[in-house]
Structure formats: C-alpha cells, structure tokens
Enzyme design. Structure first.
Site, short mmCIF file in Angstrom:
data_model
loop_
_atom_site.label_atom_id
_atom_site.label_comp_id
_atom_site.label_asym_id
_atom_site.label_seq_id
_atom_site.Cartn_x
_atom_site.Cartn_y
_atom_site.Cartn_z
N LYS A 32 0.83 -1.20 0.00
CA LYS A 32 0.00 0.00 0.00
C LYS A 32 0.87 1.25 0.00
O LYS A 32 0.65 2.18 -0.78
CB LYS A 32 -0.91 -0.04 1.23
CG LYS A 32 -2.15 0.76 1.08
CD LYS A 32 -3.09 0.53 2.26
CE LYS A 32 -3.73 -0.82 2.20
NZ LYS A 32 -4.18 -1.34 3.48
N ARG A 103 -3.35 2.74 8.74
CA ARG A 103 -3.58 1.40 8.17
C ARG A 103 -2.29 0.59 8.22
O ARG A 103 -1.20 1.13 8.11
CB ARG A 103 -3.98 1.51 6.69
CG ARG A 103 -5.30 2.17 6.44
CD ARG A 103 -5.51 2.30 4.93
NE ARG A 103 -6.87 2.66 4.60
CZ ARG A 103 -7.29 3.90 4.41
NH1 ARG A 103 -6.45 4.91 4.54
NH2 ARG A 103 -8.54 4.13 4.10
N GLY A 112 -5.48 -10.97 7.03
CA GLY A 112 -5.56 -11.21 8.46
C GLY A 112 -5.02 -10.08 9.32
O GLY A 112 -5.03 -10.15 10.53
N MET A 114 -4.27 -5.91 10.65
CA MET A 114 -5.09 -4.97 11.40
C MET A 114 -6.09 -4.23 10.52
O MET A 114 -5.82 -3.92 9.38
CB MET A 114 -4.18 -3.95 12.07
CG MET A 114 -4.89 -3.17 13.13
SD MET A 114 -3.96 -1.75 13.70
CE MET A 114 -4.43 -0.52 12.50
N ARG A 376 -6.16 0.63 -8.30
CA ARG A 376 -5.70 -0.76 -8.33
C ARG A 376 -6.15 -1.37 -9.65
O ARG A 376 -7.06 -0.83 -10.31
CB ARG A 376 -6.25 -1.55 -7.15
CG ARG A 376 -7.75 -1.50 -7.09
CD ARG A 376 -8.27 -2.19 -5.84
NE ARG A 376 -9.66 -1.77 -5.65
CZ ARG A 376 -10.35 -1.94 -4.55
NH1 ARG A 376 -9.81 -2.51 -3.52
NH2 ARG A 376 -11.61 -1.56 -4.47
N HIS A 490 -17.60 -40.12 -11.81
CA HIS A 490 -18.08 -40.40 -13.16
C HIS A 490 -18.83 -39.20 -13.73
O HIS A 490 -18.57 -38.74 -14.84
CB HIS A 490 -18.98 -41.64 -13.13
CG HIS A 490 -19.54 -41.99 -14.46
ND1 HIS A 490 -20.78 -41.57 -14.87
CD2 HIS A 490 -19.02 -42.69 -15.49
CE1 HIS A 490 -21.00 -42.01 -16.09
NE2 HIS A 490 -19.94 -42.69 -16.49
N GLU A 779 -0.62 -44.87 -13.89
CA GLU A 779 -1.63 -44.43 -12.92
C GLU A 779 -1.63 -45.27 -11.64
O GLU A 779 -2.50 -45.10 -10.79
CB GLU A 779 -3.02 -44.41 -13.57
CG GLU A 779 -3.40 -45.66 -14.32
CD GLU A 779 -4.72 -45.53 -15.11
OE1 GLU A 779 -5.49 -44.59 -14.87
OE2 GLU A 779 -4.96 -46.41 -15.96
N SER A 798 1.38 -42.16 -20.58
CA SER A 798 0.39 -41.10 -20.36
C SER A 798 -0.05 -41.20 -18.90
O SER A 798 -0.59 -42.22 -18.47
CB SER A 798 -0.80 -41.28 -21.29
OG SER A 798 -1.77 -40.30 -21.00
N GLY A 800 -2.15 -41.05 -15.81
CA GLY A 800 -3.56 -41.00 -15.43
C GLY A 800 -3.62 -40.48 -14.01
O GLY A 800 -3.67 -41.23 -13.04
N THR A 801 -3.62 -39.15 -13.91
CA THR A 801 -3.49 -38.57 -12.57
C THR A 801 -4.77 -38.70 -11.73
O THR A 801 -4.73 -38.43 -10.54
CB THR A 801 -3.07 -37.10 -12.68
OG1 THR A 801 -3.88 -36.48 -13.67
CG2 THR A 801 -1.61 -36.98 -13.06
N ASP A 803 -6.49 -41.68 -11.32
CA ASP A 803 -6.25 -42.88 -10.54
C ASP A 803 -4.99 -42.75 -9.69
O ASP A 803 -4.94 -43.24 -8.57
CB ASP A 803 -6.13 -44.11 -11.47
CG ASP A 803 -7.50 -44.71 -11.74
OD1 ASP A 803 -8.25 -44.92 -10.78
OD2 ASP A 803 -7.82 -44.92 -12.92
N CYS A 865 -3.27 -37.42 -19.13
CA CYS A 865 -4.66 -37.37 -19.59
C CYS A 865 -5.65 -37.40 -18.44
O CYS A 865 -6.85 -37.52 -18.65
CB CYS A 865 -4.93 -38.49 -20.58
SG CYS A 865 -4.76 -40.14 -19.86
N TYR A 885 2.99 -33.36 -23.85
CA TYR A 885 1.64 -32.83 -24.05
C TYR A 885 0.78 -32.98 -22.80
O TYR A 885 1.07 -33.79 -21.91
CB TYR A 885 0.95 -33.51 -25.24
CG TYR A 885 0.63 -34.98 -25.01
CD1 TYR A 885 -0.57 -35.35 -24.42
CD2 TYR A 885 1.52 -35.98 -25.40
CE1 TYR A 885 -0.87 -36.68 -24.20
CE2 TYR A 885 1.23 -37.32 -25.20
CZ TYR A 885 0.03 -37.67 -24.59
OH TYR A 885 -0.26 -38.98 -24.37
#
Ligand code: PEP
Ligand code: MG
Length: 906
Positions: A32, A103, A112, A114, A376, A490, A779, A798, A800-801, A803, A865, A885
């Site tokens: 600030k 301030r 969080g 003052m 801002r 699903h 996976e 590939s 399989g994040t 699983d 994927c 990819y």
C-alpha cells in the site's frame, strides 16, 4: 518535483508532489505504501501522508515499543507537520482540525492484518472544528462515535468478553434503538449520537480501566503500536504460516490525511474505471455523488450519478428518464464540474498508462479540490479480461508476453459456457451447494432417471451418483447434479467431456428414487420442478433462472493464436466421439490424448452385444459377442480418425470393471434375459458374481485384457482396420494404442505382445500396414517405481493422474465428496487433489516416472490425460517436469492452451 534519496529513513512522506518512495520499494514500504508513494511520484494528487517502514516494525519487535517510538518521534512529528501544511489544517485543533487514517500494509496483501482506523484526531474539542468545517453536526458526531468504536476495538483490544457475549458497542447501540423505537443507525439524531459517544467512553473506561485517549498524539502512538503488534497477532501469524511468509518481513504503517466529500455542494466522492469492467470496451466510466462520503456511493441510499456524459445518457435511457430530467436531477460530473472532470480524466489516463492495465479508482472532491484515494488493477469479467489484454497489446502499452500473462486461464470458462443473466441471478435463492464439477449455467426441470431425461424439453438429471449406464441420458439432459462424488467422479468427468454443466457431491440433497422427490432443508422438490445450477460455483438454485449463451469474440481468437506462438507443450483432448473430437479441434487441440472406449459400448445398439460378451461362460461365447461389437467399434474409430485428420489419436483399451455394463434394475434384467433367451436367475447370478467390494481396485484396466485377451484382440483389430480404411481415403492416421492400469512389466508386455500379433494378422489380411505405437497409462504408484523397465517396451507414457491421485492418497474418487469439503474448510488440504495436482506428493511420482522413463528412452513421449491436464496450476507443473503434451476435455482446451503458453513463458 522534489524527490529525496533517503538514506535509512524510518518515515517516508508522500503527497503534494513530494515522495520519498516508489513502487519498487514494496519490501520497505509495504504494498500500500509503495503504491501511494508511486501515485504521488507521478503527480497524482493523493491525500498527503507518510509510511513508517517495515524495518521499524522489525526493530519494534526486537527493541520494544518505547525505544522505537522515541527514535522515530522526530521524523513522525515532521511528517505530520508536512501534512498540516499541505492540508491547511492542524492535528487536534478545535477550529481547523486535521484528521488522519492509520492502516497496516505488509509487502503482500494480508487479509488477516489490522483493520483500518479512520478519523483519528477526533476528541471533544476537535469535533467542534469538524462541525464548523462540514456544517454537518450529525456527520461529525457519527464520525466521532465510529472512531471511538473502531479505535477501542482495534487499538485498545476491547472485544466481547466471551464467544457468546455481544460486542459491547453493539449492545449499547441496540439498547438505544429499543429505547428510541428505531431500527436503523441512520435514524439516530444528533442527541442520540452524542449519547453514544458518552456511553462508549464510559464502557471503555469500565472494561479497560483506562480512559479513552483524548490527546491526538496519544491516539496516534497507540494506533502505530497496534499496527506493529498486529504483525504478531493470531490472525497474521496464521496467515503467514499458511503462505510461508517469513516473520522478519514486518508490516509498514500508513498514516494519511482524511479528506471529506461531504463538505458542501462543491464536494463529492466516486468510483471510476478506466475501461468497462463488464465488456472491456475502452470507455472511461464510473459513478459519483455530490456532498457525500465514500460509503454513500455503495450504500445505495441515494442514486449515484454517472461520471461521463455518455454514461449518463446511456444510464438514463435504461432507467427511462428523459433528457430534461436527467440534466436537471442526474447530471454527469462532466457537465456539473467540467474542470474537475477534465482533471480526473487526465489522471485515469495517466494511471492506466503507468500501470499498463485497467484501473479501478476511488476519488474524493473536497471543496473543489480533487483527491485520488486509491488505484488498483480493476476486477473484470472473462470477456473484459480478454478484450483488455488484446487491446492493450494493440495499443502498444504491453507486449505479447505480458498480454498472455494477464489472462487468468480459468476465467475463460465464462466465455465458453452459458452463464446466468446477472439480474436474474441476483434474485435467485441458493438451496444447496455442491462441487463446481463442470462449468456453465443451466435451468430445467428435475428428472431422477437417465432414461427419462427426454421427459422435458430442458431437464436436469438429479442422481445420487451416475454410472456409465447413464451416459445417454446425461447427454440429453441440460445439466447433471449428484449428491455424491468428487471432482473426478463419473458424473464430473463425463459432464466435462460433454461440456455440460454439472454440480457433484451436493451432500445436502436427500434423493428418494421411489417417491421421485428431492429433499433439502425440509423443502421437498418433485419431478418436473424447476431448478437451476451453476457448475462454475457449485450452487443449486431454486426455480427458473435465465441464462445467456456465450459468443466468442475476435479477441478470443487472437488470444488463442498468440498462445500457440509461445507454447512448447502440445495440448490434446480427451474425446470419446467424433463430435467431441471436432469441438476440441475447433478449440485448437492438436490430437487426442485419451479415447475412453468403454463409453462406446453403452449406446443402445451395442450394449446388448457387450452384455452377451460379459455373460458368456466360454471363450467361444465371448468371441462370438465380440465379433458383433467389432464393426461398431471400427466405425467409431474411423469417424474419430477422420475428425482428427492426421493428428495423433490415443485409444485406450477397455478399462472399467465389467459390472458397470450389466443391468442392475429388475426390469432391465428381465429384458436382457428375454433377449438372450436365458433365465432371469442366470442373469441375476452373473450380476451378483460381478459385484466387487472395491471395484476401483478390482477386475479392471489391463487386468481385463490379461484375463480376457480376446477383448484386447478385438479392440486392436478394430483400431487398426479403421486406421487402414481411413488411410485408404487419403487421410493420415496416427493410432496410439494405450494399455490402462499397468502395475507390473509383464502386465504391459503381455498386452503389447497381443497387440503386435493382432496387428500383424490385420496387416497380412488387409495387405497393407499403418504405423502405430503402443504405450501405457501411468496411474498406479508401482508402475512409477519401475518406469525404467516399462519404458523398455513402451512407446509412450500417459499419466492417469485421476487414478494416481486416488491411489497415492488412498481417497476413493467416488466417495471423496464425503470428506474433502470438510478437509478444505479445515485447511487440512489446500486444494481438492482431484482438481489441482498435488505437487508435493503425486507430483513427485509424476516427476519420478518421467525421469525413470526417459532414463531408458531419452525421447520417450510423455503426456498426461487425467483431469489435471486442463487445470492451469497443474499444467505449469507438467511443463516443468518436461512433458510433451497435456490432454483435457474439449471445453478446457483453450484454458490449457493459455496455461501452457504461460508456463512456457515463465
Ligand atoms: C486417470 O485415471 O487419470 C484417467 C485418465 O483414467 P480414468 O479417469 O478413465 O480412470
Ligand atoms: Mg484411470
């Protein structure tokens, strides 16, 4: 302009064309303070003030209050004198008092910290001056009682005594309201406010044992110390820990002159934007009120007026106010105060050019003098975000990389899916909250069964959870709601693939299929009732809420083109049909990273053969049924190859557990028994046999292909025959066959052997060949550890994040909705790991698998994927790991393209 190059100042002044600091001094002056200094530096009239540095805060913590205050006192006094000279007022004076705000301001924004103290300097004497200056006795006393309230709680720590105790000031206010039989604070008269001031001071004395400080200097030192103390307050410490901010950063203190927009007809206040925050149009706009305080503009008691003439005329047209009346009662600032307007217009130009982005500014006019209180980067809609970035690029204000970095990729969702009409949304009531599983907005009538999705023109399918059986109905429905399931359930995965709005895991919904009702908080909804859902927020709303279809702008296309210029990682799509493949290609996908073949088996014409295959007790019976499926699969693949015209297409072999394909309702079980000429008991017993305690870890993935090799054979045959056919049509095809859920080398090698043998047979029979590759999903954690060995035979990996996350955390993808919301709320997890890749744990596995794989084959093609492939934060991680990819659902392709470009740039 006078600029000091200060050496170890404790206090940095700003305002009145003087500044000691600047925007690069965030570490010393806080965010600030640096910004105020910067505005002042470039000649923007900010109310004068000063910043006490973060270094002083550190000294304060080390040496204690007294030593530090003694040391900085001369500098603070000099700085206050400077403010007095600029404003022509005097701190604590009873004729002409200077009031100030105090301030906190760390180097990063910390919610969080003052709260602000306003109107510091008020006491029983100086209030007389404020009354004289403003001619508004009520305002003066209201400011005074608010100041006592704020100061006592923020600085003197006057709080409710226990959790269920009321705020002491609110208690006094409520008591007075009861006595006066009024409801609102605005109904207090001068006498009431004076009484409040008296009672407030009394309670402060009683509760703290100290009188409320009347000397402005005591007030100021108290506030400064409170800001420094707040750095070690519970809230700030918690926030610091959460974000890993070091303790020795400290906070700065900003002290600034108060200015008043309510000092008569030559005063006012307003908010303005350098461009349209809704559309991005390059028009200056905003609202103001004459003789008013900042909060009056937002409070909505008086109708704010438009700043520009154009805006005012546009507004009047909408409000159906004729030109005469507009001019008379609602003139623009441009008409009413042309000189002030001209000045404001200049500043907005200057600030936008300086900060190279659309600004959201607050200003106050005090007796004919314009002050800019704040600037801002303005918040904006997705459409405005794209237009502004591209316009600023064309205007030469920013370069290509900056334009790209200005895009918040997830906000592009707003442009790709229908959204609620904002007006309609304001009036709608939220009845439940679920997970924002697939973005967009939809309104429709409730249906509870997928095969009844066509019952209404616009139906919303409401289920406890969905299964592959429901896919057709999901496709017909306008949107999907589930009571169970997480972000990769699903319902969520399928809906995202379809680009259909979905809210999953809305636990408050009590669904009763028997009575076809839905209960939430004692309210019952029936089949056919209207509800609306917001897949971008997870809100479920009551009744019909109007939606708007998206329209893609020219700037959107420009942005996509620009992304490709910088991307190094390819963006592919997860698509199971040629329709999805085409949508994704239109969005710029450069291939398919995952075709889930199972969804093809649910269409009416195939499910019978699929069930026949599953129910068959012998290889012969299974092969017979597979023969029926072969031409249908082949046809699906042909269409996908044609749609992708030479881009690589990864097709995954059958993955889900077989019980998902058999009927679970009695009526359909009967139907099946009749069709297959077997007994109902036989069907029932087979269904029971297929039930698993934990299907996600059961007979699925390559375990199917390894136990029933004929399935792998049929699918390979279908893929390669389709490829040969499309090749004959002169279209380039690049099939990639992918084995799911591999955990051991042999699991993969044996499947690969079947694929290669089948391929040779197909090539021999068709007297033609096509190049294909065989790779694996990564996976299962075990596969990661032996990735170097798997890579010996695999052409690609590939990840399989979905699983992999499930198995690494041990959280079921389908049941995580039961506890993840609580985990997020309690801060046990920062993100839903099924949505944002867990860099720390799952990410480590991804990195390790990549490195081990490339240790064996340095050019091993590696992609992802899982659902994380379209999530910007995760995309950045995949870029860092060195993937070739990412693959995501069609509607996420544009998001992934921008995210990939950003990842490459940074
Ligand atoms: C995965 O597990 O990440 C994946 C892509 O496969 P599926 O979601 O079909 O299990
Ligand atoms: Mg999987």
């Amino acid at each position: 302009m006078e600029t000091l190059t200060a050496n170890q100042l404790s206090v940095y002044s700003f305002g009145n064309k003087k500044t000691d600091g600047g925007r690069d001094m965030k570490e010393l002056l806080g965010g600030k303070g640096a910004n105020l200094a910067e505005m002042s530096r470039i000649g923007i009239p900010v109310p004068p003030g000063f910043t006490i540095t973060t270094e002083v805060c550190t000294q304060y913590n080390e040496e204690g209050k007294e030593a530090v205050i003694n040391r900085i006192e001369p500098e603070v006094r000099a700085a206050i004198t400077r403010i007095e000279e600029t404003m022509g007022t005097i701190f604590g004076d009873d004729e002409n008092p200077l009031l100030i705000s105090v301030r906190s301001g760390a180097r990063v924004s910390m919610p969080g910290m003052m709260d602000t103290v306003l109107n510091l300097g008020l006491n029983d004497e100086s209030i007389k001056g404020v009354i004289k200056m403003t001619g508004n006795e009520r305002f003066a006393w209201d400011s005074y009682r608010r100041f006592i309230q704020m100061y006592s709680s923020v600085v003197m720590g006057l709080k409710p005594e226990s959790k269920d105790d009321l705020d002491p000031f609110e208690e006094i206010i409520d008591h007075l309201k009861d006595k006066r039989r009024i409801e609102q604070d605005t109904q207090f008269n001068v006498q009431d406010l004076q009484d409040l001031v008296y009672d407030f001071k009394d309670i402060v004395q009683k509760r703290t044992g100290k009188p409320f400080p009347t000397n402005p200097w005591d007030q100021l030192w108290g506030a400064i110390a409170a800001v420094f103390d707040s750095w070690n307050g519970d809230r700030a410490v918690y926030y610091r820990k959460m974000h890993g901010y070091p303790e020795d950063w400290g906070t700065a203190v900003n002290v600034q002159a108060m200015v008043f927009g309510n000092m008569g007809e030559d005063s006012g206040t307003g908010v303005c934007f350098t461009r349209d925050a809704g559309t991005g149009e390059n028009v200056f706009n905003g609202e103001y009120l004459i003789n008013a305080q900042g909060e009056d503009v937002v409070a909505g008691v008086r109708t704010p007026q438009q700043i520009t003439l154009l805006g005012s005329q546009r507004w009047a047209k909408l409000a159906q106010i004729d030109e005469e009346e507009r001019k008379e009662n609602y003139p623009s600032l441009e008409e009413l105060m042309p000189d002030i307007y001209k000045e404001l217009f200049e500043y907005q130009n200057k600030l936008e050019t300086h900060y190279q982005d659309m600004q959201d500014m607050e200003f106050t006019i005090q007796q004919g003098k314009l002050w800019i209180l704040q600037t801002r980067n303005g918040k904006r809609t997705g459409a405005a975000m794209v237009k502004i970035a591209m316009d600023l690029l064309k205007e030469g204000l920013i370069d290509e990389k900056k334009a790209l970095m200005r895009i918040e990729p997830n906000k592009l969702n707003e442009l790709l899916h229908p959204v609620f009409d904002p007006k309609a949304l304001e009036e709608a009531e939220v009845i439940a909250q679920g997970l924002p599983a697939s973005p967009g907005a939809a309104t429709g009538q409730i249906v509870f069964f997928a095969d009844e999705a066509d019952k209404f023109k616009n139906s919303i399918l409401v289920r406890v959870e969905t299964s592959p059986e429901d896919v057709e109905g999901m496709n017909i429905a306008k949107a999907i709601v589930t009571a169970r399931g997480g972000m990769t359930s699903h319902a969520a995965v399928v809906a995202r693939g379809m680009g259909k709005c979905c809210v999953s895991g809305a636990g408050a919904l009590k669904i009763n299929y028997k009575t076809r009702t839905l209960k939430v908080n004692d309210h019952e909804y029936h089949e056919g009732d209207w509800i609306s859902i917001n897949g971008s927020t997870g809100n479920i709303l009551e009744g019909k809420v109007g939606t708007k279809e998206p329209e893609l702008s020219g700037e959107f296309a420009e942005l996509m083109e620009l992304s490709d210029k910088y991307t190094t990682m390819e963006v592919r799509t997860n698509a199971d049909t040629s329709k999805d493949a085409l949508i994704a290609r239109n969005f710029g996908a450069k291939g398919i990273g995952l075709t889930r073949t199972e969804h093809m088996f649910f269409e009416v014409d195939r499910i019978k053969a699929m069930r026949e295959m599953i129910l068959a007790d012998t290889i012969k019976g299974r092969k017979q049924a597979l023969k029926e499926l072969l031409p249908m699969q082949r046809n699906d693949f042909e269409e996908i190859f044609r749609a992708m015209e030479g881009f690589p297409v990864t097709i995954r072999l059958l993955d889900p557990p077989l019980h998902e394909f058999v009927p679970h309702q009695l009526a359909t079980q009967k139907e099946l028994a009749e069709e297959l000429h077997i007994s109902l008991a036989a069907v029932k017993s087979k269904v029971a046999e297929l039930e698993e305690f934990n299907p996600m870890m059961g007979h699925r993935g390559c375990r199917l292909g390894n136990t029933y090799p004929e399935i792998t054979e049929m699918q390979t045959q279908a893929i390669l025959e389709a490829a040969l056919k499309v090749k004959k049509e002169g279209i380039l095809v690049k099939p990639e066959i992918m084995v799911p859920l591999v955990g051991t080398v042999e699991e993969f090698n044996q499947q690969k052997a079947i694929i290669d043998t089948t391929a040779q047979e197909v090539f021999k029979k068709r007297k033609d060949t096509v190049e294909y590759s065989v790779g694996t999903m990564m996976e299962i954690p075990r596969a990661i550890f032996i990735a170097d060995k798997i890579a010996e035979n695999a052409d690609f990996f590939s990840f399989g994040t979905n699983d992999l996350t499930q198995m690494t955390f041990g959280y079921s993808r389908d049941d995580s909705g039961k506890f993840l919301p609580t985990y997020l709320e309690k801060g046990i997890l920062k993100h839903d790991p099924f949505e944002v890749l867990d860099h720390e744990g799952v990410g480590q596995l991804v990195e390790m698998g990549t490195q081990l794989g490339r240790k064996t084959k340095s050019n091993l093609k590696i992609g992802i994927c899982g659902e994380h492939g379209g999530e910007p934060n995760s995309v950045a991680f995949f870029q860092k790991v060195g993937m070739n990819y990412v693959s995501c659902s069609p509607f996420r392709v544009p998001i992934a393209r921008v995210a990939a470009a950003q990842a490459a740039i940074s």
